[in-house]
Design a protein around this motif. Structure first.
Motif, mmCIF file in Angstrom:
data_model
loop_
_atom_site.group_PDB
_atom_site.id
_atom_site.type_symbol
_atom_site.label_atom_id
_atom_site.label_comp_id
_atom_site.label_asym_id
_atom_site.label_seq_id
_atom_site.Cartn_x
_atom_site.Cartn_y
_atom_site.Cartn_z
ATOM 1 N N VAL A 84 -43.560 -57.693 -26.304
ATOM 2 C CA VAL A 84 -43.257 -56.330 -26.750
ATOM 3 C C VAL A 84 -41.816 -56.022 -26.364
ATOM 4 O O VAL A 84 -41.139 -56.820 -25.710
ATOM 5 N N ILE A 85 -41.332 -54.840 -26.764
ATOM 6 C CA ILE A 85 -39.956 -54.481 -26.410
ATOM 7 C C ILE A 85 -39.822 -54.334 -24.900
ATOM 8 O O ILE A 85 -40.796 -54.080 -24.182
ATOM 9 N N LYS A 86 -38.612 -54.482 -24.418
ATOM 10 C CA LYS A 86 -38.349 -54.492 -22.982
ATOM 11 C C LYS A 86 -38.763 -53.180 -22.318
ATOM 12 O O LYS A 86 -39.243 -53.159 -21.172
ATOM 13 N N GLY A 87 -38.603 -52.073 -23.015
ATOM 14 C CA GLY A 87 -38.988 -50.775 -22.449
ATOM 15 C C GLY A 87 -40.475 -50.702 -22.136
ATOM 16 O O GLY A 87 -40.886 -50.066 -21.168
ATOM 17 N N TRP A 88 -41.303 -51.359 -22.967
ATOM 18 C CA TRP A 88 -42.741 -51.423 -22.694
ATOM 19 C C TRP A 88 -43.024 -52.275 -21.466
ATOM 20 O O TRP A 88 -43.805 -51.879 -20.594
ATOM 21 N N ASP A 89 -42.431 -53.451 -21.410
ATOM 22 C CA ASP A 89 -42.670 -54.338 -20.267
ATOM 23 C C ASP A 89 -42.321 -53.646 -18.948
ATOM 24 O O ASP A 89 -43.053 -53.756 -17.956
ATOM 25 N N GLU A 90 -41.204 -52.918 -18.943
ATOM 26 C CA GLU A 90 -40.777 -52.257 -17.709
ATOM 27 C C GLU A 90 -41.606 -50.998 -17.427
ATOM 28 O O GLU A 90 -41.986 -50.735 -16.280
ATOM 29 N N GLY A 91 -41.897 -50.231 -18.465
ATOM 30 C CA GLY A 91 -42.599 -48.966 -18.270
ATOM 31 C C GLY A 91 -44.061 -49.135 -17.903
ATOM 32 O O GLY A 91 -44.562 -48.481 -16.981
ATOM 33 N N LEU A 92 -44.778 -50.042 -18.611
ATOM 34 C CA LEU A 92 -46.204 -50.196 -18.349
ATOM 35 C C LEU A 92 -46.483 -50.861 -17.009
ATOM 36 O O LEU A 92 -47.578 -50.729 -16.465
ATOM 37 N N ALA A 93 -45.512 -51.546 -16.454
ATOM 38 C CA ALA A 93 -45.686 -52.140 -15.125
ATOM 39 C C ALA A 93 -45.821 -51.073 -14.047
ATOM 40 O O ALA A 93 -46.261 -51.357 -12.926
ATOM 41 N N THR A 94 -45.475 -49.812 -14.376
ATOM 42 C CA THR A 94 -45.570 -48.709 -13.403
ATOM 43 C C THR A 94 -46.843 -47.897 -13.577
ATOM 44 O O THR A 94 -47.097 -46.977 -12.806
ATOM 45 N N MET A 95 -47.672 -48.215 -14.583
ATOM 46 C CA MET A 95 -48.835 -47.381 -14.904
ATOM 47 C C MET A 95 -50.104 -47.842 -14.188
ATOM 48 O O MET A 95 -50.238 -49.006 -13.819
ATOM 49 N N LYS A 96 -51.015 -46.916 -14.015
ATOM 50 C CA LYS A 96 -52.328 -47.171 -13.427
ATOM 51 C C LYS A 96 -53.404 -47.007 -14.500
ATOM 52 O O LYS A 96 -53.159 -46.390 -15.546
ATOM 53 N N LYS A 97 -54.581 -47.548 -14.240
ATOM 54 C CA LYS A 97 -55.658 -47.487 -15.221
ATOM 55 C C LYS A 97 -55.985 -46.031 -15.578
ATOM 56 O O LYS A 97 -56.069 -45.176 -14.693
ATOM 57 N N SER A 98 -56.143 -45.759 -16.873
ATOM 58 C CA SER A 98 -56.456 -44.436 -17.442
ATOM 59 C C SER A 98 -55.284 -43.465 -17.385
ATOM 60 O O SER A 98 -55.423 -42.301 -17.800
ATOM 61 N N GLU A 99 -54.147 -43.902 -16.914
ATOM 62 C CA GLU A 99 -52.970 -43.034 -16.891
ATOM 63 C C GLU A 99 -52.446 -42.834 -18.312
ATOM 64 O O GLU A 99 -52.482 -43.743 -19.147
ATOM 65 N N LYS A 100 -51.943 -41.609 -18.583
ATOM 66 C CA LYS A 100 -51.254 -41.299 -19.831
ATOM 67 C C LYS A 100 -49.844 -40.838 -19.492
ATOM 68 O O LYS A 100 -49.650 -40.074 -18.541
ATOM 69 N N ALA A 101 -48.886 -41.309 -20.267
ATOM 70 C CA ALA A 101 -47.504 -40.946 -19.981
ATOM 71 C C ALA A 101 -46.682 -40.961 -21.261
ATOM 72 O O ALA A 101 -47.059 -41.589 -22.266
ATOM 73 N N ILE A 102 -45.573 -40.249 -21.227
ATOM 74 C CA ILE A 102 -44.607 -40.262 -22.327
ATOM 75 C C ILE A 102 -43.377 -41.021 -21.847
ATOM 76 O O ILE A 102 -42.828 -40.732 -20.777
ATOM 77 N N PHE A 103 -42.967 -42.014 -22.620
ATOM 78 C CA PHE A 103 -41.794 -42.825 -22.291
ATOM 79 C C PHE A 103 -40.703 -42.564 -23.318
ATOM 80 O O PHE A 103 -40.958 -42.587 -24.536
ATOM 81 N N THR A 104 -39.516 -42.315 -22.817
ATOM 82 C CA THR A 104 -38.331 -42.227 -23.667
ATOM 83 C C THR A 104 -37.574 -43.536 -23.508
ATOM 84 O O THR A 104 -37.072 -43.844 -22.416
ATOM 85 N N ILE A 105 -37.517 -44.314 -24.595
ATOM 86 C CA ILE A 105 -36.965 -45.669 -24.530
ATOM 87 C C ILE A 105 -35.659 -45.721 -25.312
ATOM 88 O O ILE A 105 -35.647 -45.546 -26.548
ATOM 89 N N PRO A 106 -34.526 -45.959 -24.631
ATOM 90 C CA PRO A 106 -33.235 -46.017 -25.321
ATOM 91 C C PRO A 106 -33.123 -47.284 -26.175
ATOM 92 O O PRO A 106 -33.912 -48.220 -26.009
ATOM 93 N N PRO A 107 -32.147 -47.327 -27.087
ATOM 94 C CA PRO A 107 -32.029 -48.475 -28.002
ATOM 95 C C PRO A 107 -31.918 -49.820 -27.292
ATOM 96 O O PRO A 107 -32.482 -50.819 -27.753
ATOM 97 N N ASN A 108 -31.189 -49.860 -26.172
ATOM 98 C CA ASN A 108 -30.989 -51.140 -25.489
ATOM 99 C C ASN A 108 -32.277 -51.711 -24.917
ATOM 100 O O ASN A 108 -32.362 -52.896 -24.608
ATOM 101 N N LEU A 109 -33.313 -50.872 -24.755
ATOM 102 C CA LEU A 109 -34.618 -51.349 -24.287
ATOM 103 C C LEU A 109 -35.649 -51.330 -25.415
ATOM 104 O O LEU A 109 -36.838 -51.580 -25.177
ATOM 105 N N GLY A 110 -35.183 -51.021 -26.635
ATOM 106 C CA GLY A 110 -36.064 -50.992 -27.794
ATOM 107 C C GLY A 110 -35.653 -52.023 -28.816
ATOM 108 O O GLY A 110 -35.648 -53.229 -28.544
ATOM 109 N N TYR A 111 -35.213 -51.523 -30.018
ATOM 110 C CA TYR A 111 -34.873 -52.439 -31.110
ATOM 111 C C TYR A 111 -33.362 -52.568 -31.308
ATOM 112 O O TYR A 111 -32.900 -53.208 -32.259
#
Length: 523
Positions: A84-111
């Motif tokens: 997946v995009i780098k922003g997902w790899d970095e962001g989801l590594a901080t999440m816990k089970k059943s957690e919901k969050a909003i991520f703002t992913i800049p272009p350099n960590l996206g497409y």
């Protein structure tokens, strides 16, 4: 993240809401996160774990254009593997089970500068609403990608089986296309020392907790060591195919390596009470049955009503069994396997009485305890049980050195008596070591006495005996001459002097013979 398409997803304008929410930055490349719903665990996924998430995504100041919710199932990927995009790899590594969050992913960590047309223009900032549904932990347990373990169900507690333990498992082994090779769905019990069929399974079980269920993916180098294998006649696994094993660790029986060399193994059948266990000199009350490999009973001692009583480390029962009993707790039931004798004991420690702790004794009691241990050693020596006698003397010497020599409550007379006991035990222990052929140890015991009493004839005599047995004739002669200076009429020393002279003569003749042989060959 799934296939983006031109279909518009439930137009929701939440751009203004996002601006009102406080964000925190993750890393140093512009990734931001806002938690909408806290998770229900403290754990977060690791790189390599198989993640299941629901998500919605939109462009900054735009509308949602893709959603896993609308597709009816979570999106699955492996974390940190570039799927997946780098922003997902970095962001989801901080999440816990059943957690919901909003991520703002800049272009350099996206497409980035290219984007993903037609839905994602170049240099786009993406807004993801993500729910971490669950994940399966995946571990490279071989360290080289040869065996991957995916946890399907977490186990209980923190303990894992040791190499000597006996485990009960269920498993199904199959090829990648689902062809079953071997299975034990009703459970099979085996020792990890011996393993069972697939080496990878044994390696994995050491990392599992009770009740844990896993799926193993095993490369060829780790399942047989050969190009193919007949799995109990059920099927053939080709050399270029991975092995898949669904494995459940039901339970295990704790096994204690009593002697440290896997020759005396105690398997726990029923846990005992408390944490205390017998020590040398304890009066143990036991019941046991000794059996040969074929199940024939050769010995039976005690019962619950009238247990067999014996003193630990006194040579009254099989030494290996005795050592195993001293690892048991009151009420414990176990089996003890002694490989050197090819026998098995079924045993229960009914009860035991420990000696009074030495540190609780007064000076008189300490001296009496040392005297008692010495006398017990003397009895064992007279009975020819030199190994047990040696252990008794070792115990007495250690007690005298540790608790008496540095105990300031002893007066001068008590200290002299304690030192006399200690030196006596060193000498007696040296006699034991000579009897069992441990001549270097015998000489060390005598040297400890001579350090304190340089003119001790017994110590000089026994050290000379040890030197003679290992052909250190010069050292033996020094000790013998010193002993004769102190006690010129000592008959035993005179006899040893003659033995030493004969050995010197034989050694000189041997050297002459070797020298003559060398000369004859040169001629």
């Amino acid at each position: 993240m799934g296939d983006f398409n031109s279909k518009k997803i439930n137009k929701v304008n939440f751009g203004s809401d996002i601006q009102e929410l406080p964000n925190r930055e993750i890393g140093k490349e512009g990734l931001r996160k806002k938690i909408l719903q806290k998770g229900n665990s403290w754990k977060t996924p690791f790189p390599g774990d198989e993640i299941q998430v629901h998500y919605r995504v939109k462009l900054q100041d735009g509308e949602y254009f893709d959603s896993s919710y609308d597709k009816g199932k979570p999106f699955t990927f492996k974390l940190g593997q570039g799927e997946v995009i780098k922003g997902w790899d970095e962001g989801l590594a901080t999440m816990k089970k059943s957690e919901k969050a909003i991520f703002t992913i800049p272009p350099n960590l996206g497409y980035g500068e290219i984007g993903s047309l037609p839905l994602i223009p170049p240099n786009s900032t993406l807004i993801f609403e993500i729910e971490l549904v669950s994940w399966n932990s995946i571990r490279d347990i071989s360290g080289d990608g040869g065996i991957f373990k995916k946890i399907i169900k977490e186990g209980e507690g923190w303990a894992t089986p040791k190499d000597v333990d006996e485990v009960l498992v269920k498993y199904v082994a199959s090829t990648e296309d689902g062809k079953i090779l071997s299975k034990f769905e009703d459970g099979i019990e085996f020792s990890l020392l011996e393993g069972h069929l697939y080496p990878a399974m044994k390696k994995c079980i050491r990392t599992m907790r009770k009740g844990e269920i896993v799926e193993l993916t095993v490369k060829p180098a780790y399942y047989f060591g050969n190009s193919s294998f007949d799995g109990d006649g059920i099927g053939i696994l080709q050399s270029n195919s991975n092995l898949i094993i669904h494995l459940e660790l039901i339970s295990w029986k704790i096994v204690v390596d009593v002697t440290g060399d896997n020759k005396v193994l105690k398997k726990l059948i029923k846990v005992g009470e408390g944490y205390d266990h017998p020590i040398e000199g304890s009066l143990a009350k036991v019941m046991y049955i000794g059996k040969h490999e074929d199940g024939t009973v050769f010995e039976r001692k005690g019962s619950d009503e009238e247990p067999f009583e014996y003193v630990c480390s006194e040579g009254q029962i099989n030494d290996s069994l005795d050592r195993a009993i001293m690892t048991m707790r009151k009420g414990e039931v176990a089996t003890v396997t002694i490989s050197s004798d090819s026998v098995l004991y079924e045993i229960k420690l009914v009860d035991f009485n420990k000696e009074k702790p030495f540190w609780k004794m007064d000076t008189k009691e300490k001296l009496e305890a040392c005297e008692k241990i010495k006398n017990e050693g003397n009895v064992l020596f007279k009975d020819g049980n030199f190994q047990c006698a040696s252990r008794k003397y070792d115990k007495e010497c250690n007690i005298a050195l540790k608790f008496i020599q540095f105990d300031h409550s002893f007066n001068s007379d008590e200290r002299c008596r304690a030192n006399a006991l200690r030196l006596s035990c060193y000498l007696n222990n040296a006699a034991c070591k000579l009897k069992v052929g441990e001549h270097q140890e015998a000489s060390k015991m005598c040297s400890k006495v001579i350090e304190y009493d340089p003119c001790n004839v017994k110590a000089l005599f026994r050290r000379a005996q040890a030197y003679l047995r290992i052909n250190e004739l010069e050292k033996a002669e020094i000790d013998i001459k010193k002993a004769l200076q102190v006690d010129p009429n000592n008959r035993d020393v005179k006899v040893m002097y003659k033995e030493m002279k004969n050995k010197q003569k034989q050694y000189a003749q041997h050297e002459v013979k070797i020298f003559s042989t060398m000369l004859s060959r040169l001629a």
